[in-house]
Design an enzyme around this catalytic site. Sequence first.
Site, PDB file in Angstrom:
ATOM      1  N   GLY A  67      33.939  37.607  49.266  1.00 61.32           N
ATOM      2  CA  GLY A  67      34.247  36.342  48.679  1.00 61.32           C
ATOM      3  C   GLY A  67      35.005  36.405  47.181  1.00 61.32           C
ATOM      4  N   ASN A  68      34.903  35.530  46.632  1.00 56.83           N
ATOM      5  CA  ASN A  68      35.688  35.509  45.270  1.00 56.83           C
ATOM      6  C   ASN A  68      34.802  34.555  44.428  1.00 56.83           C
ATOM      7  OD1 ASN A  68      36.901  32.966  45.267  1.00 56.83           O
ATOM      8  ND2 ASN A  68      37.994  33.621  47.240  1.00 56.83           N
TER       9      ASN A  68
END
Length: 216
Positions: free
Chosen positions: A26-27
């Site tokens: 993810g980020n």
Amino acid sequence: MPASPLRVLITAGPTHEAIDPVRFIGNRSSGKMGFALADAAVAAGHEVTLIAGPVNLPTPAGVHRVNVTSAAEMYAAVSSNISTIDLAILCAAVADFTPADPAQQKIKKSGQDTMTLQLVPTQDILGSMREPLGFTGTLVGFAAETENLIANAQDKLLRKSCDFLAANDVSIPNSGFESDNNSVTLLSRNGEVFTASGAKRELATRIIDGITTPQT
Ligand code: CTP
């Protein structure tokens, strides 16, 4: 109420790409900018569908929210809404790559000295809006840049066939990802519309005004 309320689609937040049932790629996107845009668009009298990645934010009043997890789910949700929208603002920080073959069971570390993940590109949702998705309304993209902000953003605007592009300088401290503040330059095909820094909710109102006011 504006003279003609628009049907607006907004993507927001990160996407999570499964590695196995308990892990993901993810980020750091919090979704705050996209949710602020949804709130501002409703406040301006528009009808808003918010396609939200996994974020911990309440749904702004009056917004129709569709929750998704992965880039593939976000692409599917956008494409199934596309025929009914006038304005699309793609603000999500979509993962550019996803595991090629997510494990069905939790990956165990025992006996492994190294770990290699094979990644494949996700579909570029913004870059697919005109072709193959056939969107003919107003298209707004976002760009997070750390250098050459305007040149990179202008290039992205043209490459992805946008009408507008909101460029964030994510190298500025206390701004951008996870913050309540941002620094934005809104570009149209004719050049800069405005540059401003401040609270995401205030910038959201300026962006909605900038993209819904006819260009001279
Ligand atoms: N975007 C998208 N789908 C993706 C990736 C990005 O819709 N799979 C959208 C984002 O919501 C945002 C814009 O594209 O509006 C950001 O593009 P970015 O990923 O920064 O562009 P790239 O062409 O991949 O450029 P870079 O080389 O800077 O990563």
